[in-house]
Design an enzyme around this catalytic site. Structure first.
Site, PDB file in Angstrom:
ATOM      1  N   GLU A  49      -7.998   2.908  13.375  1.00  0.00           N
ATOM      2  CA  GLU A  49      -7.570   1.973  14.424  1.00  0.00           C
ATOM      3  C   GLU A  49      -6.782   2.693  15.516  1.00  0.00           C
ATOM      4  O   GLU A  49      -6.970   2.416  16.708  1.00  0.00           O
ATOM      5  CB  GLU A  49      -6.737   0.839  13.820  1.00  0.00           C
ATOM      6  CG  GLU A  49      -6.118  -0.100  14.843  1.00  0.00           C
ATOM      7  CD  GLU A  49      -7.102  -0.920  15.666  1.00  0.00           C
ATOM      8  OE1 GLU A  49      -6.697  -1.426  16.732  1.00  0.00           O
ATOM      9  OE2 GLU A  49      -8.272  -1.062  15.264  1.00  0.00           O
TER      10      GLU A  49
ATOM     11  N   ILE B 231       1.740   4.709   1.430  1.00  0.00           N
ATOM     12  CA  ILE B 231       0.740   5.520   2.122  1.00  0.00           C
ATOM     13  C   ILE B 231       0.131   4.658   3.227  1.00  0.00           C
ATOM     14  O   ILE B 231      -0.257   3.520   2.986  1.00  0.00           O
ATOM     15  CB  ILE B 231      -0.374   5.973   1.148  1.00  0.00           C
ATOM     16  CG1 ILE B 231       0.213   6.807   0.014  1.00  0.00           C
ATOM     17  CG2 ILE B 231      -1.455   6.743   1.885  1.00  0.00           C
ATOM     18  CD1 ILE B 231      -0.750   7.049  -1.125  1.00  0.00           C
TER      19      ILE B 231
ATOM     20  N   GLY C  34      -6.033   4.334   5.520  1.00  0.00           N
ATOM     21  CA  GLY C  34      -6.927   5.116   6.359  1.00  0.00           C
ATOM     22  C   GLY C  34      -7.529   4.305   7.492  1.00  0.00           C
ATOM     23  O   GLY C  34      -7.742   4.823   8.595  1.00  0.00           O
ATOM     24  N   VAL C  35      -7.807   3.037   7.255  1.00  0.00           N
ATOM     25  CA  VAL C  35      -8.395   2.202   8.304  1.00  0.00           C
ATOM     26  C   VAL C  35      -7.448   2.084   9.502  1.00  0.00           C
ATOM     27  O   VAL C  35      -7.898   1.950  10.646  1.00  0.00           O
ATOM     28  CB  VAL C  35      -8.806   0.812   7.752  1.00  0.00           C
ATOM     29  CG1 VAL C  35      -7.580  -0.023   7.402  1.00  0.00           C
ATOM     30  CG2 VAL C  35      -9.715   0.087   8.721  1.00  0.00           C
TER      31      VAL C  35
ATOM     32  N   HIS D 158       0.836  -1.212   0.000  1.00  0.00           N
ATOM     33  CA  HIS D 158       0.000   0.000   0.000  1.00  0.00           C
ATOM     34  C   HIS D 158       0.860   1.248   0.000  1.00  0.00           C
ATOM     35  O   HIS D 158       0.881   1.983   0.972  1.00  0.00           O
ATOM     36  CB  HIS D 158      -0.886   0.003   1.238  1.00  0.00           C
ATOM     37  CG  HIS D 158      -2.095   0.869   1.107  1.00  0.00           C
ATOM     38  ND1 HIS D 158      -2.150   2.175   1.543  1.00  0.00           N
ATOM     39  CD2 HIS D 158      -3.319   0.610   0.601  1.00  0.00           C
ATOM     40  CE1 HIS D 158      -3.349   2.666   1.328  1.00  0.00           C
ATOM     41  NE2 HIS D 158      -4.076   1.746   0.765  1.00  0.00           N
TER      42      HIS D 158
END
Length: 134
Positions: free
Chosen positions: A63, A55, A58-59, A49
């Protein structure tokens, strides 16, 4: 008052690779928590990723907010049930230092944000429930 990763892990039911908090700098139990995360180029998620342009997903920012919230309420049994008004404003790359700030709104609901140099990277209102035991 600052707490390191080992002290955080002893309070949360969380282990690597999902342990997102490196340090807690401020804790006003049930009201506010401020934590930090140093984003390393060695994080496993950067392999896919994305290899040419790493990057942080976003998850994982969400978290980090969840872990900080669990720490604030001293409850590792909180389950995220809703993300309201979630916004991702900047990309997080290796080498960045994240500050995670969470402020309680009411019991098991909070406003959370991830910042880099006092600039909002991710913001959201989060709602939780307590895990029901059978």
């Amino acid at each position: 008052m600052p707490m390191n990763t080992a002290e955080i892990q002893s309070k949360l039911d969380c282990q690597a690779p999902l342990m997102m908090l490196d340090r807690v700098t401020t804790l006003n139990k049930d009201q506010q928590v401020i934590a930090q995360k140093s984003v390393s180029a060695n994080e496993s998620y950067f392999q896919g990723h994305f290899p040419e342009n790493p990057i942080m997903p976003g998850v994982l920012l969400i978290e980090a907010m969840v872990e900080a919230t669990q720490f604030m309420w001293d409850r590792s049994d909180l389950i995220l049930t809703r993300v309201k008004r979630g916004r991702f404003r900047e990309m997080v790359k290796p080498g960045m230092q994240l500050t995670i700030k969470v402020n309680a709104i009411k019991k098991y609901a909070c406003q959370a944000k991830v910042l880099i140099d006092d600039k909002d990277v991710c913001v959201a209102d989060l709602e939780f429930k307590v895990t029901e035991e059978n």
